[in-house]
Design an enzyme around this catalytic site. Structure first.
Site, short mmCIF file in Angstrom:
data_model
loop_
_atom_site.label_atom_id
_atom_site.label_comp_id
_atom_site.label_asym_id
_atom_site.label_seq_id
_atom_site.Cartn_x
_atom_site.Cartn_y
_atom_site.Cartn_z
N LYS A 27 0.85 -1.20 0.00
CA LYS A 27 0.00 0.00 0.00
C LYS A 27 0.88 1.25 0.00
O LYS A 27 2.10 1.15 0.24
CB LYS A 27 -0.90 -0.01 1.24
CG LYS A 27 -0.12 -0.12 2.54
CD LYS A 27 -1.03 -0.40 3.71
CE LYS A 27 -0.24 -0.44 5.01
NZ LYS A 27 -1.09 -0.71 6.16
N ARG A 49 -10.73 -0.17 14.71
CA ARG A 49 -10.68 0.50 13.41
C ARG A 49 -11.63 -0.28 12.51
O ARG A 49 -12.82 -0.30 12.79
CB ARG A 49 -9.22 0.48 12.89
CG ARG A 49 -8.92 1.49 11.83
CD ARG A 49 -7.42 1.59 11.51
NE ARG A 49 -6.87 0.36 10.96
CZ ARG A 49 -5.62 0.23 10.50
NH1 ARG A 49 -4.79 1.26 10.56
NH2 ARG A 49 -5.18 -0.91 10.02
N TYR A 77 14.21 31.23 1.66
CA TYR A 77 13.01 31.98 2.07
C TYR A 77 13.18 32.49 3.48
O TYR A 77 13.83 31.90 4.31
CB TYR A 77 11.78 31.08 2.00
CG TYR A 77 11.28 30.82 0.60
CD1 TYR A 77 10.80 31.86 -0.20
CD2 TYR A 77 11.25 29.53 0.09
CE1 TYR A 77 10.33 31.62 -1.47
CE2 TYR A 77 10.77 29.28 -1.19
CZ TYR A 77 10.32 30.33 -1.97
OH TYR A 77 9.85 30.09 -3.23
N MET A 110 9.96 23.97 -1.89
CA MET A 110 9.11 22.92 -2.44
C MET A 110 9.92 21.95 -3.31
O MET A 110 9.73 20.75 -3.25
CB MET A 110 7.98 23.54 -3.26
CG MET A 110 6.98 22.52 -3.76
SD MET A 110 5.69 23.24 -4.78
CE MET A 110 4.59 23.92 -3.57
C1 LIG Z 1 -0.37 -1.56 6.85
C2 LIG Z 1 -0.93 -2.78 7.36
C3 LIG Z 1 -0.12 -3.90 7.53
C4 LIG Z 1 1.38 -3.87 7.38
O1 LIG Z 1 1.90 -3.29 8.54
P1 LIG Z 1 3.45 -3.19 8.90
O2 LIG Z 1 3.47 -2.80 10.30
O3 LIG Z 1 4.04 -2.17 8.01
O4 LIG Z 1 4.04 -4.54 8.67
C5 LIG Z 1 -0.74 -5.07 7.92
N1 LIG Z 1 -2.06 -5.13 8.13
C6 LIG Z 1 -2.87 -4.06 7.98
C7 LIG Z 1 -4.32 -4.20 8.24
C8 LIG Z 1 -2.33 -2.86 7.60
O5 LIG Z 1 -3.13 -1.79 7.47
#
Ligand SMILES: *Cc1c(COP(=O)(O)O)cnc(C)c1O
Length: 708
Positions: free
Chosen positions: A373, A467, A600, A649
């Site tokens: 992700k 969550r 800046y 930037m």
């Molecule tokens: C991001 C995520 C992971 C991976 O987590 P790490 O701590 O980076 O290994 C695993 N499970 C879920 C549900 C996540 O959101």
């Protein structure tokens, strides 16, 4: 070097393919042996055009931008060729008594000059196949193209077979009113365009076994095609001789063979082969004219082999000149230097090492489900997942639908689990891209089920993070989810939220989460529900509780070779290596005199004469702005250069007074090693009061990503 397949073999074959097409128009072996000539021009050379169709399908069919660009390019080339051959056509009387229908037929199907049918065929074929892929599944599109091809066959090589049946011949009478041949964009091109697109999608890794199969496949299909052609010719069944049944497998295997050939780059051959194709009829006419004027017709034209060689050489020379000119005109802008400004280097060896080290912690029946992700924590999701695919990993998790689609579009195979929420309007895309959705609670399960078509899912259980996931005490709801008709439940998981800390309170918390999860699993079993794949660990879970592995470990940060904080990274129980380095260029080196300000603010005022360098990276690339004013530094030529003033930037100023020989174009290391010095992502996280995950995942999309 990036992750892309080596397509150079295809480029190399363009040249012989172009010469084969010239052979079709000259019949070089007629003065030698009629059978040999038939084999060369009516069998072997027939591979050339489908080969070009497949290339077009491979590179242009699945990508909207490339598709449009290719249409424009083909249109331009066709337009140019029409004009080029206009005088010849008029001279030959092609355009006499042209009705509107006839001109359209010429323009869209037959081409305005003998060989020019290829361009409209390619354009029409692309449009048709693109529409097929848009409205139908890949399989259905293939079926449609196959049926069109069969229709074409019966109007081409197999014409004599059914045309004696009055109804069939009536149909073809009408058809041949619309175009002279069936080897056109409607019947001939689609099958090959789709085959090309399919190969691109497959992206199969080369292997020796694959080479042997392809060689066998090619020679066998070529043999069958030869038999087919000679037989049809013997019985005089052919109306035309472009289309054969075994032309399809022959071209397919030829194409695969060329993909296995790891040749050097030869992009210029693309332009050269195109121009040979466009120009060779003009060269044929010119050589004939020249021969007449110089009274050399006997040698230059009547000897078919010499005629062929002369035309080929002249076409090649002129096409090479055109290619050389066009590359001068377009300059070097075509090849963007990925290391020109600011870039990420991915260490493939480190990634492989990490995968192996992590796998060694897992029991046999547990596999990694890497979290790619947030663009693989900033590393570049397509590159990382592509490498992991090569290492044999077959399941991934992402945060969102769009991330899943991006992976599929870049050819990633295996299961892709979306860990987050997907809007119900987007459910059709889950099916289209074969993505697995997380059931985030009972109410959401109802919506997924209500979609009405089967969807693969994993069910999330909330065991204490609060969550996503159905709350673990709602066993009834979980059971109801398992009864929903349209949910293909492939997995059940929870997420641990305190596994990173090994204090008493957190250990207890984790223990409770694990127990709650196992309680659900046991209850499902009690109700006779076959349990799907289970997973509850991410990086810290695996490292701190290796005994809790189930079917998958959703490994994230550890895969990239670090943990969230410096202390954890230094105390890793297994040897992991950071995969990522971040680098940028020195743009300018200049003096900054005592009492002068820089950047800046102007926040920084120099207390002595200095030399400063401007680095081509800024906060838009993900370099935290809070590293400004001496909080951060970069490495140049093995020395530390502190940041001065405020990070901009797109650029950053650093002090290089103490570093010898710094010049424009030098490399500044933002994360990684230079000489004896190293800046780790843990340093950046520590200096800015956050975790490595945040620093990495915010690395910008403007950075180029390169695998080394
Ligand atoms: C991001 C995520 C992971 C991976 O987590 P790490 O701590 O980076 O290994 C695993 N499970 C879920 C549900 C996540 O959101």
């Amino acid at each position: 070097m990036d992750n892309r397949q080596n397509y150079n073999g295809l480029d190399f074959f363009r040249l012989p393919a172009a010469f084969l097409i010239i052979a079709i128009h000259i019949s070089p072996l007629t003065s030698v042996n009629a059978e040999a000539n038939f084999f060369l021009t009516r069998v072997l050379a027939r591979l050339a055009v489908p080969f070009f169709f497949m290339i077009t399908g491979c590179f242009c069919l699945r990508n909207q931008d490339k598709f449009i660009r290719q249409l424009k390019k083909l249109g331009l080339l066709y337009g140019f060729s029409i004009l080029l051959y206009l005088p010849f056509g008029i001279y030959a009387g092609h355009y006499k008594n042209l009705s509107l229908l006839l001109s359209l037929r010429m323009l869209i199907f037959d081409g305005t000059f003998y060989h020019l049918w290829y361009f409209p065929a390619c354009i029409l074929g692309l449009v048709i196949t693109r529409l097929l892929l848009k409205f139908f599944s890949d399989k259905e599109a293939f079926w449609a193209a196959g049926i069109l091809y069969i229709f074409g066959l019966l109007g081409d090589s197999y014409y004599g077979l059914l045309s004696r049946i009055p109804a069939v011949s009536a149909i073809y009478d009408v058809i041949f009113h619309l175009f002279s041949y069936t080897r056109n964009g409607l019947f001939f091109a689609p099958v090959f365009l789709l085959l090309g697109a399919r190969i691109k999608k497959e992206k199969k890794a080369a292997s020796v076994g694959c080479l042997r199969n392809c060689l066998w496949g090619f020679f066998l299909s070529l043999l069958l095609m030869t038999t087919e052609a000679f037989t049809l010719n013997h019985f005089k069944l052919q109306r035309h001789d472009s289309m054969y049944i075994f032309l399809v497998p022959s071209t397919f295997f030829l194409f695969k063979l060329l993909l296995l050939w790891k040749a050097r780059p030869a992009r210029q051959l693309r332009t050269v082969s195109t121009w040979i194709y466009i120009l060779h009829p003009a060269m044929i006419i010119s050589v004939r004219g020249l021969a007449k004027v110089t009274h050399m017709t006997k040698i230059l034209v009547e000897n078919s082999l010499i005629h062929y060689i002369t035309v080929s050489i002249i076409s090649l020379l002129i096409s090479c000149c055109i290619a050389a000119c066009s590359s001068v005109f377009s300059g070097k802008k075509r090849s963007l230097n990925k290391k020109g400004r600011a870039w990420i280097e991915l260490n493939e060896k480190a990634l492989k090492n990490n995968v192996e080290a992590l796998l060694s912690l897992l029991p046999e029946d547990c596999s990694l489900m890497p979290a790619v992700k947030a663009n693989a924590y900033g590393h570049g999701a397509a590159l990382i997942a592509g490498k992991l695919n090569q290492f044999g990993i077959r399941s991934f998790c992402v945060a969102s639908l769009s991330e899943g689609i991006d992976l599929r579009r870049s050819g990633i195979r295996g299961e892709i689990l979306i860990l987050g929420y997907t809007h119900p309007e987007e459910f059709p895309l889950l099916r289209k891209y074969h993505l697995t959705q997380t059931v985030v609670d009972y109410a959401y399960a109802l919506k997924l089920n209500g979609f009405g078509k089967k969807l693969p899912v994993h069910v999330a259980i909330d065991t204490g993070m609060h969550r996503l996931g159905e709350r673990c005490e709602n066993l009834d709801s979980v059971l109801k989810i398992f009864q929903m008709k349209n949910l293909q439940i492939k997995g059940l998981f929870t997420h641990l939220c305190a596994a990173d800390v090994m204090e008493k309170r957190e250990q207890e918390y984790t223990r409770n989460q694990v127990d709650a999860f196992h309680h659900i699993v046991a209850a499902l079993k009690d109700h006779g529900i076959a349990c799907p794949k289970l997973h509850l660990q991410s990086s810290y879970g695996l490292l701190n509780y290796p005994e809790l592995t189930e079917d998958y470990v959703r490994i994230g940060i550890a895969l990239y070779g670090v943990l969230s904080t410096r202390e954890d990274t230094e105390n890793l129980p297994i040897p992991l290596e950071p995969v990522l380095s971040l680098k940028a260029r020195v743009a300018v080196v200049k003096p900054l005199y005592e009492q002068e300000a820089a950047g800046y603010g102007p926040a920084f005022v120099s207390d002595c004469n200095k030399r400063i360098a401007v680095i081509t990276i800024g906060y838009a690339d993900g370099l935290p702005r809070s590293l400004s004013s001496q909080n951060g530094s970069v490495l140049i030529n093995g020395y530390r250069a502190p940041v001065i003033g405020r990070i901009c930037m797109d650029q950053t100023l650093v002090d290089v007074s103490h570093i010898p020989h710094v010049k424009s174009g030098d490399i500044a290391v933002v994360i990684g090693k230079s000489g004896q010095e190293e800046i780790s992502v843990c340093d950046l996280a520590g200096q800015t009061g956050t975790i490595t995950n945040e620093i990495l995942s915010r690395l910008g999309s403007r950075l180029e990503r390169v695998v080394i």
